[in-house]
Every structure is written in C-alpha cells, then in structure tokens.
Design an enzyme around this catalytic site. Structure first.
Site, PDB file in Angstrom:
ATOM      1  N   GLU A 134     -10.166   5.178  -5.169  1.00 41.05           N
ATOM      2  CA  GLU A 134      -9.971   3.742  -4.981  1.00 41.05           C
ATOM      3  C   GLU A 134      -9.487   3.431  -3.564  1.00 41.05           C
ATOM      4  O   GLU A 134      -8.563   4.076  -3.056  1.00 41.05           O
ATOM      5  CB  GLU A 134      -8.935   3.185  -5.966  1.00 41.05           C
ATOM      6  CG  GLU A 134      -8.619   1.719  -5.648  1.00 41.05           C
ATOM      7  CD  GLU A 134      -7.569   1.097  -6.545  1.00 41.05           C
ATOM      8  OE1 GLU A 134      -7.046   1.787  -7.426  1.00 41.05           O
ATOM      9  OE2 GLU A 134      -7.293  -0.097  -6.330  1.00 41.05           O
ATOM     10  N   ASP A 200       7.502   7.616   0.547  1.00 39.12           N
ATOM     11  CA  ASP A 200       7.645   6.475   1.438  1.00 39.12           C
ATOM     12  C   ASP A 200       9.122   6.361   1.829  1.00 39.12           C
ATOM     13  O   ASP A 200       9.987   6.256   0.965  1.00 39.12           O
ATOM     14  CB  ASP A 200       7.181   5.201   0.699  1.00 39.12           C
ATOM     15  CG  ASP A 200       7.290   3.967   1.581  1.00 39.12           C
ATOM     16  OD1 ASP A 200       7.578   4.132   2.788  1.00 39.12           O
ATOM     17  OD2 ASP A 200       7.093   2.857   1.078  1.00 39.12           O
ATOM     18  N   ASP A 202      11.610   4.108   4.141  1.00 37.05           N
ATOM     19  CA  ASP A 202      11.597   2.851   4.878  1.00 37.05           C
ATOM     20  C   ASP A 202      13.000   2.548   5.377  1.00 37.05           C
ATOM     21  O   ASP A 202      13.978   2.753   4.679  1.00 37.05           O
ATOM     22  CB  ASP A 202      11.126   1.727   3.960  1.00 37.05           C
ATOM     23  CG  ASP A 202      10.815   0.481   4.744  1.00 37.05           C
ATOM     24  OD1 ASP A 202       9.632   0.117   4.791  1.00 37.05           O
ATOM     25  OD2 ASP A 202      11.739  -0.113   5.321  1.00 37.05           O
ATOM     26  N   CYS A 219      15.086   1.000  16.669  1.00 45.67           N
ATOM     27  CA  CYS A 219      15.226   1.539  18.010  1.00 45.67           C
ATOM     28  C   CYS A 219      15.263   3.047  17.871  1.00 45.67           C
ATOM     29  O   CYS A 219      15.247   3.561  16.755  1.00 45.67           O
ATOM     30  CB  CYS A 219      16.493   1.012  18.678  1.00 45.67           C
ATOM     31  SG  CYS A 219      17.990   1.582  17.845  1.00 45.67           S
ATOM     32  N   LEU A 411      -1.176   3.621  -1.302  1.00 45.49           N
ATOM     33  CA  LEU A 411      -0.397   3.725  -0.074  1.00 45.49           C
ATOM     34  C   LEU A 411      -1.325   3.491   1.114  1.00 45.49           C
ATOM     35  O   LEU A 411      -2.478   3.904   1.109  1.00 45.49           O
ATOM     36  CB  LEU A 411       0.245   5.115   0.019  1.00 45.49           C
ATOM     37  CG  LEU A 411       1.345   5.294   1.065  1.00 45.49           C
ATOM     38  CD1 LEU A 411       2.555   4.443   0.716  1.00 45.49           C
ATOM     39  CD2 LEU A 411       1.765   6.751   1.167  1.00 45.49           C
ATOM     40  N   LYS A 412      -0.785   2.833   2.127  1.00 44.32           N
ATOM     41  CA  LYS A 412      -1.588   2.491   3.296  1.00 44.32           C
ATOM     42  C   LYS A 412      -2.192   3.732   3.936  1.00 44.32           C
ATOM     43  O   LYS A 412      -1.537   4.756   4.080  1.00 44.32           O
ATOM     44  CB  LYS A 412      -0.713   1.744   4.304  1.00 44.32           C
ATOM     45  CG  LYS A 412      -1.504   1.216   5.489  1.00 44.32           C
ATOM     46  CD  LYS A 412      -0.714   0.175   6.252  1.00 44.32           C
ATOM     47  CE  LYS A 412       0.669   0.679   6.537  1.00 44.32           C
ATOM     48  NZ  LYS A 412       1.310   0.146   7.685  1.00 44.32           N
TER      49      LYS A 412
END
Lengths: 513, 499
Positions: A134, A200, A202, A219, A411-412
C-alpha cells in the site's frame, strides 16, 4: 523555471541505470501504454471517491494519522538560511514546499524510485512484495488517498509525477492487491501480511526536558536527543534482536524514522511488534505520573548498555548544554526525583542561596552533600539507583510506540520532501550518526539548482556529451551520498534475501525428493 | 512458467491433506493420561445433545468469569483465588489417581471442542476465545501438581516435537552476570538453568524484559517454561481455530447443532459493560454551552480532560477521542459536539480546525469513515475496562483513567481540587489504588460525593440494587450522578436500568 525538465532527459534517466540488476522492468516497459492508461483511470476513480477510500481505512488508523498532521501545519517553517546559502537563483527555502513545480521536478529528476522499488520488492523482478504494497498519497489539497498500489517502479513514478503529492507514505504488503480490495467477496481476504518494523522518534516528546527550542523548531543542541535515541535503539535491535538491515531516515523536520527490513522483522505479527516496542520502551506515564523511570535492579543488560551509551551525553549534552534545572522551579523537579527527604532539604537550602547555579553543579552537589553526611538515614544504593533513573529519564529514547506496534501503520517514505521545511528525508548513516546535521540536509529547491549549476560548469561544448548523458541528475547534486548510501543498503538487503530464497528452495526440494 | 511450477505442489498438497483427513477415522475412546490438554485430537465418541449443551455452558461460565477477572483488573493471585471454587464447581479436574479423573477430562476435552465450533465463526470471537482458553490453560498449568505437570511437559516433547534447547554450562559461564541481571536469580528450591529459543516464541517475556536477548535468541529461565508452553498452546489454538473456521460451512447441514452453537456464541458477547447511547437521562439536552455546567457530574477521567482542555485550549489525540465519545454518550449531538470542540480550541483558525480535527469528530460519530454498512453509529463510548487496559499515556497526554495513570499524590491533589476532602475517603482511595483497584477507588469517590442522595433513594426504595451496582462505565457515572442530583425534579425521571 531554470530547472524545467525536457521529456528526453527524464526518459533517459530511466534507461540508464548502470547498477540496476538485469533490466528488471523489461516486461513492464513493453506494454507501458496499456498499463499507463489503466493506472490513469484508476487514479481518476480513486480521487473521485476519495472520501470513500479514506473511509475504508481502519478506524483506528484514521485517528492515529491525525497527530502527525498536527506537526506539518503548525507554525511557520523555520528558515534554514545558513545551510541554504548557495549563490544560486532560487526561491527562499520556505516557499519551496508550496511550489508544485519544484515537487514535480523533484519526482521527475531526483527521487530514487528505482532503489525504492528494489528496497520494497526484495528481488530484481517485480513481485507481490511490491505489487501488493500500500502507498498513500497526501495531495496538495490535503486529500489523502489510501490503498494505492503499483506493479512497477515506473508506474509509481508516473503516478507521483501526475498527482504530485506533497508526500507519500508506505504501508504493509496485503494478501491481495489493495486496489482490488473492494471486489473481494469476503472482507477478511484482504489483510496486511508483512511490513518493515518501524520506529518513529519525534522531538515533541522531548518538549518538557529540552530547554533550547519548542514545538517544531530544532537546533543542533536538541538534535542530540535524536542522536542518542538512534544509538540506543540501533544497538538493541542489532545486538539483542539480531536484526541487520536497519535503515534510519531523517523525518524532514525534527525526528527520525527507523525501518527494520530483515525478513524476520517484516513477518512479525502485532503481538511481536508490541513485544519489541515494550522491550525498548522505558518511560511510562503522562505528565502527572511523577517519576517515570523506575528500572528494576539489577539493571537489565539492555538498560545497562544504554546507560553506558548515554552517560557521556548526559554530562556533556544534558547538564552543560540543556541545563535543565537552572531555575529554582525546574530544580524542584530534580528534587522530586530524589529519594532522600533530608538530603533534599540540605540541597534546597544550598540552592536557595545560589538559585541560578548551573545544572552540572547541582548534579554534583547531590553526591557532595551525600558524602558529608547531610542525611543520617541515607540509603546510598537507593540514591545511586535514583540518579541512574534520572540519567535515563533525560536521555533514554522516547518512542512513539504506537507506530511500531501495528502491522498496518503507514509511515512516510524515505526521500520524500517535508512539506514545511522542504528538506529531503534522507537516510542517516549510523556509523557517522554524530556528524549528521539536520539543518545541513538539502532542500528540493537547492538540489534542483545544483543540477543547473552542474550543467553550467560542465558546459564545455560538444566534447563528452555522451558521457554527460550517462550522469544521472541525483549524481550532480548533494543528494548523491544519500542515494549511494541507500543503494548500498538495498544491495545488502537484496543479497541476504537472495540467499534466503535459495536456501528455502533447496529445503523444499530436498523435502520433496 | 514460474507461476505454474509454484502452484502444482500446492495442489498436490491439498489432495494429500484431504486424503489424510478422511483416510483413517479413529473412532476409539480416548484415554486421558494428563489433566492438562493441548486439545490436538478432536473427540470422536458419541454424546447426547443434552451433554453437548450442558458441558458447553459449564465451560462458557468458566470463561466468562475469567474474562470478568481481567476486566476487574485482578492480579494473577486474586484471579486464582477467585477462580478456584468456580472451576471446582463447573469444570473440576482432579489428579490422575482420582476415580472421576477420566470423566472430568473427557468433559473438558469435549466442551473445549464444542466451544471451538461455536466461536470460530468470526475473527473477533476467535481472538477472544483463544485469549480466554489460553488464560484458562495458564491457570491450570500453574495449579497443576508439579509431578503431573512435568510428565505432561515431557509428553509434549515426545509426541509433538516440542522441546527446548538447554543452555550449556560453558555458555552460562560466558554470559555470566548478564544472564542473571536479565532473568533474576532462582528462588530457593528452584532449578537454575536456561532454555535458548528464538525470541519470537516468548513475546510477553521480551516485552517485560524478563529474558536476556542475544542476537535474536532469548535466554529463558527454566521457571518460565510456563511461558513457552502457554505460548505454544496459544499458537496452536489460533492455527486450529483458523482451520475450524474454514470447515464450519460444512457443519451448517446439521440442523441440530447449529442453533445450539449460535445460541452459545451469542451469550458469550454479554460480559463487557456496554453503554447504550440512547439511555442518557431523558430530558437532558446537552449543548456546547452547558458542558461546563454538566462537567461537575463527570467522573475524574473526563473532568481531567475537561480541565486540561480549558487550560490549554487543546487536547492530544487520544484525549480528544476519549472525550468525544463520552460526550456522544451523554447525548451531545454531532453538530453540538463539533461546535464544542471549535469553541474549545479557541487559539486555532477555522481552517486548521476544519482540516485537521472536524473529520475525527464526525468519524467518532460514524458520520464519515468506514464502510457505510458497517459504520453504524461510529465508536461506542469507552468503558472503564477499555480505559484501564489500554497503554499508559505518554508525555503530554491526558487520556486514560487518572486513578491508574496519576501518582497517588497527584491523584489526591486532583481529588481535593474537585472537592473531595474527606480524610477517610482519600485514605480508602490510596489503598484501592495501591491494590490496583482503580474502579473501586472511583466508585468510592462517587459514593462520597453522592452520600446523602444515595441514602435518600435507598430509604425511599426508589432505586433498586441493580441501579446502585458498581459503576463500570464513565457514562454510567455521569448519568447516575446527574439523576441523583436532580432527584424528584420534573423531566428527569429517565429510567435508570443499565444493561
């Protein structure tokens, strides 16, 4: 546009692939016209019935997706001037994402579809591993197209160029072709069967302990959190679980993804995925849960190793650079995590007289005061354990564990462009993870400018024209090392897969005869 | 060409399989050597229809009780204590020397297979059945006499090729402290020793970091052999249920069994506390404007969400979901609910709200998403069970049950803020929470907050036992609280029957 593509060029890119294994797409290319048109109508269908196809998504999934969306749209994209200051003509980096032409050219000229195909297909010639996989597109109008699938890399590429999505995601391989799921009589015949184990990480999950930036900003100081996380997770996946093909990818803004591609990882069901996530998860509870690391003693070898990896970072990056307990209010949090009431009282007294004492000194004060016997009933072991727990609370990876627990989570894709920053989601080389600089990752706009720049500097008239045509566009840009790294990674994976298939065949043959 | 050569052996296999299945029926009486059973061979002797139903119902009773134990968050010890008399009553399994052992084991064997038929039809039922049967097996395994258990495990190794590689002395030496740090020390009287297996065989031990992992192998201490056996039991049962499901259509021809089986699987769906969205107090008309006022009747979990929402003008995803479903449960209409969220997220632009949040609210109400036929009315509001069994919230998240997710001190502080200051009650809450009886703590707070009203309805006899039963659903909490505070008022007479 200086970097508009001529059709011949893009065709050429497809045909010249020196290192592609034995022209896998030959069959596909012969009847391209037919397949293309069918893919075209399919697209029309699906975009018209968009709500319905979205509707078909698993309910839970729909909900899970949305928090990720949060992070794309919140606040203005940070300008990344220092990294992007080449003297080429180009729009400012923060407009790159909103420029459809840039994205289109990126898909046409730079996105490494061929290697992405090999990566997901696990074999040179097209298989169901790719065909039943998919893909989900996020279009420019924010419509979300799920259950897209493609027989070959070329068709995926064509679709990307045509739809020009702002990003696309990769889901599991299904038992049947996702496009045909509605034609099935029984709903259960359509189920996910394999996907890379994904992680993931983040930066939002670190907001309460990072002092340098908040929200979408990062940063180099807070990127260290991600570096630490990568080191710890990578070590556990390799040494403990024995996985070998782990691809780390920069998520384009303030996090990182991991794709564990070993066959053994891809075949795991939800219970096993949950087990791995649970094994790696340490911090429990929300904001009101008090002390969130309460590791059992003796420390599990995985935690012991993690602590050893993290200890130096804690000194250098947390105490000195983040300075998390600088103010008296913040120092209260530190005291909350320490076990001995009497010792806390003397610490409090000391810090009251010098409220802005830096964290590294406050941290040292704990042992110093303990040694002077400030508390009569001090349990030195409990204090040591609590200090270890604190080190872990401030450095141990904070995973978005839900992503890892479900086989059907999307997931991207690597090499997508982050819509807000314009940066490409490039792989991270774990051997040099310390050197990775998220602010130095090229943006799509910069890369396209580099192609033009290359053409200018190589414009020596006539000579070597043939040679030049063989150079692919990505090789002309700073994307080159990333694509090469990815190619090597995929090569290693394919080699292992080939070995596995051969072994299997031998086994089944020996069983039959 | 490749394809054709791949299909052929498959077909051949199929033929073989059918042949095997029907070749040699074993119509003999089985002898049960062990109390524990992996249920590999189906029973073949004849039984009466009455026995068929009776045995199945007895087993069903046991499984339902087991399920309610997980639902009430009982610890393994509490579950064992609770279940022992129930098992003794409905499905006793006495040691081999007992004269009734053979009959009991037969009943156990048959009832398992009857329920297997009844619960293989849908994925949901299969999963649930397998989970409960595995729990039952684990419970019995633990309670089994040590020697009989050992014999049983040895027999597994002999008949089913289930054996595990022991870790050699040399390797134990080599791994040294790591091994013991990971798995803990053996208690007195326990064998020390480890098995080495693929980690996938013991996912739950991996998840809780109770084994040492090295390059994909898990080092399992001998005392955890239970996990290995139980995991194998579950794995085999899952596979067998799949097969049963496929064979099920053939059973339809038997019109004596089908109705019994259908009836059995229906009664199995009862125990989880469900909440009927229509049963919000009649006459109550919640709108986006009066949620603030109504929130005094909310249980702590929802009050916490409400306060956080008012404080931050935002809630994270799972909190939104939990709260939206609760609001749906108290009768807030979709339009009002969207309005409620729109007003609550006051720092956000309309565009962002519409783009990113509205869909989810509509989704929860079943207005969009899912297959139109299966969509129904969206999700049902979460029960306490759901809130108590889901993963703990991560940093910045506020969903779940505060009795479980807060530290005790934060919890007590929060309770005091909401007006619960009674020392006895707070002490009780601390004790409940320490024993992980979160819903009891919540009920305790409820009873304190509605002390006089409860007394009143009891004295007047207007509310029966059932209407004052333990609260197991946040929406029940709200409804009961609301009704108690509006006793005798016109228009709030709503029947209070819970289902």
């Amino acid at each position: 546009m200086p970097h508009s593509t001529s059709p011949e060029l893009s065709l050429q890119e497809d045909s010249i692939l020196p290192d592609a294994p034995a022209r896998p797409l030959e069959d596909g290319l012969d009847n391209t016209s037919e397949e293309e048109s069918s893919a075209g109508t399919q697209t029309m269908d699906d975009s018209i019935t968009d709500p319905a196809s979205k509707a078909n998504a698993n309910l839970e999934d729909m909900f899970e997706d949305d928090d990720e969306d949060d992070d794309f749209s919140s606040s203005a994209p940070q300008a990344s001037s220092e990294a992007a200051s080449q003297d080429t003509i180009k729009p400012a980096p923060n407009t790159s994402s909103s420029d459809p032409e840039v994205m289109k050219a990126f898909y046409q000229r730079l996105f490494p579809f061929r290697y992405l195909f090999q990566w997901l297909n696990h074999s040179p010639s097209p298989t169901n591993d790719f065909g039943h996989r998919e893909f989900a597109f996020t279009l420019r109008n924010d419509a979300y197209l799920r259950y897209q699938s493609f027989p070959t890399a070329d068709l995926l590429r064509k679709q990307c160029i045509q739809l020009n999505p702002s990003r696309f995601e990769i889901g599991p391989v299904y038992s049947t072709n996702p496009r045909e799921r509605k034609a099935l009589r029984r709903a259960t015949a359509f189920r996910p069967i394999s996907k890379e184990l994904v992680f993931d990480i983040d930066m939002t999950d670190y907001d309460e302990i990072r002092t340098c930036c908040t929200g979408a900003n990062i940063c180099s100081r807070c990127w260290t959190f991600i570096t630490m996380a990568i080191k710890v997770i990578d070590a556990a996946l390799r040494d403990d679980f024995g996985f070998r093909h782990i691809l780390w990818v920069y998520s384009g803004r303030r996090g990182a993804h991991a794709w564990v591609c070993d066959r053994r990882a891809r075949d795991m069901d939800d219970a096993k995925r949950r087990a791995v996530a649970g094994y790696l998860e340490l911090l429990k509870g929300g904001d009101k849960s008090g002390k969130r690391v309460n590791a059992k003693r003796p420390l599990h070898p995985h935690l012991e190793r993690s602590l050893n990896l993290l200890r130096d970072h804690f000194q250098a990056d947390i105490l000195c650079k983040q300075d998390p307990w600088a103010s008296p209010e913040k120092a209260a949090r530190l005291l909350e995590l320490l076990p001995d009431k009497e010792l806390n009282k003397s610490l409090q007294k000391k810090w009251d007289s010098a409220p802005l004492r830096p964290s590294s000194q406050k941290w040292a004060d704990i042992d110093a005061l303990a040694a002077t016997g400030a508390s009569g009933s001090l349990d030195t072991k409990a204090l040591r354990d609590a200090k270890q727990d604190i080190v872990l609370e401030y450095t141990y990876p904070r995973l978005d564990a839900e992503v890892s627990k479900k086989l059907n989570h999307l997931l991207k894709s690597p090499f997508c462009v982050h819509p807000a920053t314009g940066r490409v989601c490039v792989p991270i080389d774990t051997r040099r993870v310390e050197e990775f600089d998220p602010l130095g990752v090229p943006t799509a706009t910069e890369l396209l400018a580099q192609i033009d720049e290359w053409a200018r500097t190589h414009d020596d008239g006539g000579e070597g024209e043939e040679e030049k045509k063989k150079v692919q566009d990505w090789e002309k840009t700073s994307l080159k090392p990333y694509v090469e790294f990815f190619r090597t990674f995929v090569g290693g994976l394919l080699k292992d897969e080939k070995g596995a298939v051969k072994r299997e065949r031998q086994e089944s043959e020996s069983m039959e005869f | 060409m490749l394809a054709s050569s791949r299909i052929d052996p498959k077909r051949r296999n199929n033929l073989d399989h059918r042949k095997r299945q029907f070749a040699q029926p074993q119509w003999q009486q089985q002898k049960y050597e062990y109390g524990l059973n992996f249920y590999v061979l189906p029973p073949t002797a004849e039984i009466t229809l009455e026995e068929f139903e009776e045995w199945a119902i007895a087993r069903l009773k046991v499984l339902s009780e087991l399920e309610s134990c997980t639902f009430r968050n009982r610890t393994p010890e509490e579950t064992t204590n609770y279940m022992t008399p129930i098992l003794q009553k409905h499905m006793p399994l006495n040691p081999s020397r007992s004269s009734t052992a053979q009959d009991e084991r037969k009943t156990d064997h048959y009832s398992h297979f009857i329920l297997r038929l009844a619960f293989s039809a849908t994925e949901d039922l299969r999963r649930r059945f397998s989970r409960l049967e595995t729990m039952l097996f684990r419970l019995r395994y633990k309670e089994e006499d040590a020697r009989e258990r050992k014999n049983f495990v040895d027999s597994l190794g002999a008949t089913m090729g289930m054996s595990w590689e022991k870790v050699s002395e040399d390797e134990v030496q080599e791994l040294g402290a790591d091994l013991r740090a990971a798995t803990g020390y053996a208690k007195k009287g326990e064998d020390e020793g480890w098995f080495k297996v693929d980690w996938e065989k013991v996912p739950e031990l991996v998840e809780s970091r109770k084994v040492l992992l090295k390059r994909g192998k898990a080092y399992v201490p001998v005392r955890e052999q239970q996990s290995l056996v139980v995991a194998e039991f579950g794995r085999r049962l899952d596979a067998a249920l799949e097969l049963t499901a496929r064979a099920l259509p053939r059973l339809d021809e038997d019109d004596r069994l089908s109705p019994i089986l259908a009836h059995l699987s229906q009664s199995f769906t009862a125990p989880e506390a469900t909440y009927d969205a229509d049963s919000s107090p009649s006459g109550l008309a919640p709108t986006h404007q009066n949620i603030d006022a109504l929130s005094q009747h909310f249980p702590l979990c929802m009050q916490h969400l409400h306060r956080t929402l008012r404080q931050n003008s935002h809630l994270k995803h799972y909190g939104r979901l939990q709260y939206t479903l609760f609001l749906k449960g108290i009768g807030l209409s979709l339009e009002e609910c969207i309005m409620f969220w729109r007003r609550s997220f006051k720092l956000m632009t309309d565009e962002k709200f519409t783009k990113e949040y509205k869909y989810n609210v509509r989704h929860a109400y079943g207005d969009v998403g899912g297959d139109a036929n299966r969509r129904g009315r969206g999700y049902t509001p979460y029960s306490c069970q759901k809130l108590l069994t889901e993963a703990l919230p991560g940093p910045g998240m506020t969903h779940g049950c505060p009795y479980r997710t807060f530290t005790v001190d934060n919890l007590v502080a929060m309770l005091q803020q909401t007006g619960v200051s009674d020392r006895e009650t707070l002490k009780g809450v601390r004790e409940d929470v320490a024993r992980q009886r979160y819903h009891i703590a919540c009920n305790r707070v409820f009873e304190y907050a509605h002390k006089s009203e409860i007394k009143e309805v009891k004295n007047k006899g207007v509310w029966g036992e059932a209407e004052l039963d333990t609260i197991l659903h946040p929406n029940t909490y709200f409804k009961r609280s609301f009704l108690l505070k509006h006793l005798g008022e016109e228009g709030y007479s709503g029947e209070t029957n819970e289902r």
